[in-house]
Design a protein around this motif. Structure first.
Motif, PDB file in Angstrom:
ATOM      1  N   MET A 124       0.821  -1.209   0.000  1.00  0.00           N
ATOM      2  CA  MET A 124       0.000   0.000   0.000  1.00  0.00           C
ATOM      3  C   MET A 124       0.859   1.265   0.000  1.00  0.00           C
ATOM      4  N   THR A 125       2.061   1.186   0.541  1.00  0.00           N
ATOM      5  CA  THR A 125       2.967   2.328   0.446  1.00  0.00           C
ATOM      6  C   THR A 125       3.672   2.341  -0.906  1.00  0.00           C
ATOM      7  N   GLN A 126       3.774   1.179  -1.550  1.00  0.00           N
ATOM      8  CA  GLN A 126       4.225   1.158  -2.942  1.00  0.00           C
ATOM      9  C   GLN A 126       3.182   1.783  -3.866  1.00  0.00           C
ATOM     10  N   GLY A 127       1.909   1.740  -3.451  1.00  0.00           N
ATOM     11  CA  GLY A 127       0.830   2.277  -4.278  1.00  0.00           C
ATOM     12  C   GLY A 127       0.201   1.248  -5.193  1.00  0.00           C
ATOM     13  N   ILE A 128       0.445  -0.037  -4.917  1.00  0.00           N
ATOM     14  CA  ILE A 128      -0.121  -1.094  -5.749  1.00  0.00           C
ATOM     15  C   ILE A 128      -1.654  -0.971  -5.773  1.00  0.00           C
ATOM     16  N   GLY A 129      -2.225  -1.013  -6.959  1.00  0.00           N
ATOM     17  CA  GLY A 129      -3.661  -0.848  -7.138  1.00  0.00           C
ATOM     18  C   GLY A 129      -4.012   0.478  -7.774  1.00  0.00           C
ATOM     19  N   ALA A 130      -3.137   1.482  -7.616  1.00  0.00           N
ATOM     20  CA  ALA A 130      -3.329   2.762  -8.306  1.00  0.00           C
ATOM     21  C   ALA A 130      -2.924   2.599  -9.768  1.00  0.00           C
ATOM     22  N   ARG A 131      -3.297   3.558 -10.594  1.00  0.00           N
ATOM     23  CA  ARG A 131      -2.953   3.443 -12.015  1.00  0.00           C
ATOM     24  C   ARG A 131      -1.451   3.599 -12.247  1.00  0.00           C
ATOM     25  N   THR A 132      -0.808   4.486 -11.489  1.00  0.00           N
ATOM     26  CA  THR A 132       0.644   4.672 -11.545  1.00  0.00           C
ATOM     27  C   THR A 132       1.127   4.935 -10.124  1.00  0.00           C
ATOM     28  N   ILE A 133       2.442   4.987  -9.912  1.00  0.00           N
ATOM     29  CA  ILE A 133       2.920   5.231  -8.552  1.00  0.00           C
ATOM     30  C   ILE A 133       2.501   6.613  -8.056  1.00  0.00           C
TER      31      ILE A 133
END
Length: 227
Positions: A57-66
């Motif tokens: 979740m801190t990597q941002g996995i699931g968002a369209r880009t970081i």
């Protein structure tokens, strides 16, 4: 050949049954590479350093880009004042923050003005994983830089999560950390806030997490580098 974990096999099966699982999992390597490049650029900046610790979740996995993850969103909200070094890793648990991420933070050329921690979701998945988590969180709080750290509480309602949250509340009351409180209705309704795997946040969900972290991060920033 590396031994596969139960969770790894489960994700393999899920990626077949639910195509969105595979698409979200495919972000892991490109996001990690993008953060590695961003981290190198951050280390050459003269802005105050923000070290982000945690899991996917801190990597941002699931968002369209970081840039859709909560860390870049929040840095934008506070005027881009920080150079972000993101040491999180997908799949990380509290033990990984203790054994890998914190030691890496200590090797950075300058001490961080801000440290954020969003960890624990992967520790809550099964009763076996929850064993010892309270003690590991206690060690984590002892090792974080006092007065410069913001730690997210756990939104889960089990006994282990409640015990961890009590530790965070005590540390927060003593001024050692700021708490980003994710309990109760803080995260808002799940509908419309989850990625295709129905586990990670999407851009909407990450915007909400950025909002939860914003006030405590601003509190640390006001003490450390002035508003």
């Amino acid at each position: 050949m590396a031994k596969r974990t139960w969770s790894g096999w489960a994700l393999d099966v899920a990626s077949v049954v639910v195509p969105g699982v595979g698409r979200v999992r495919a972000q892991k390597i490109p996001f990690a590479l993008a953060w590695s490049e961003a981290n190198q650029a951050a280390l050459s900046s003269d802005r105050p350093l923000w070290v982000a610790l945690g899991d996917s979740m801190t990597q941002g996995i699931g968002a369209r880009t970081i840039t859709g993850g909560w860390v870049p969103r929040l840095n934008t909200r506070v005027g881009g004042r920080f150079a972000v070094v993101n040491l999180s890793t997908s799949g990380a648990r509290v033990a990984d923050v203790l054994g890998d991420q914190l030691p890496r933070m200590l090797t950075l050329p300058s001490a961080p003005a801000l440290v954020t921690v969003l960890i624990g979701a992967n520790d809550m998945l099964t009763p076996a994983r929850r064993r010892g988590v309270e003690n590991r969180f206690a060690e984590l709080l002892d090792r974080l830089p006092a007065g410069r750290s913001v730690v997210a509480s756990l939104p889960h309602g089990n006994a282990t999560a409640n015990a961890v949250n009590a530790l965070l509340d005590t540390a927060g009351a003593r001024g050692r950390i700021q708490v980003a409180d994710m309990r109760g209705p803080a995260l808002g309704p799940l509908r419309g806030s989850l990625a295709e795997d129905w586990f990670h946040p999407n851009d909407v969900g990450y915007a909400r997490i950025a909002g939860i972290f914003e006030a405590p991060v601003r509190t640390v920033a006001s003490f450390r580098i002035g508003d």
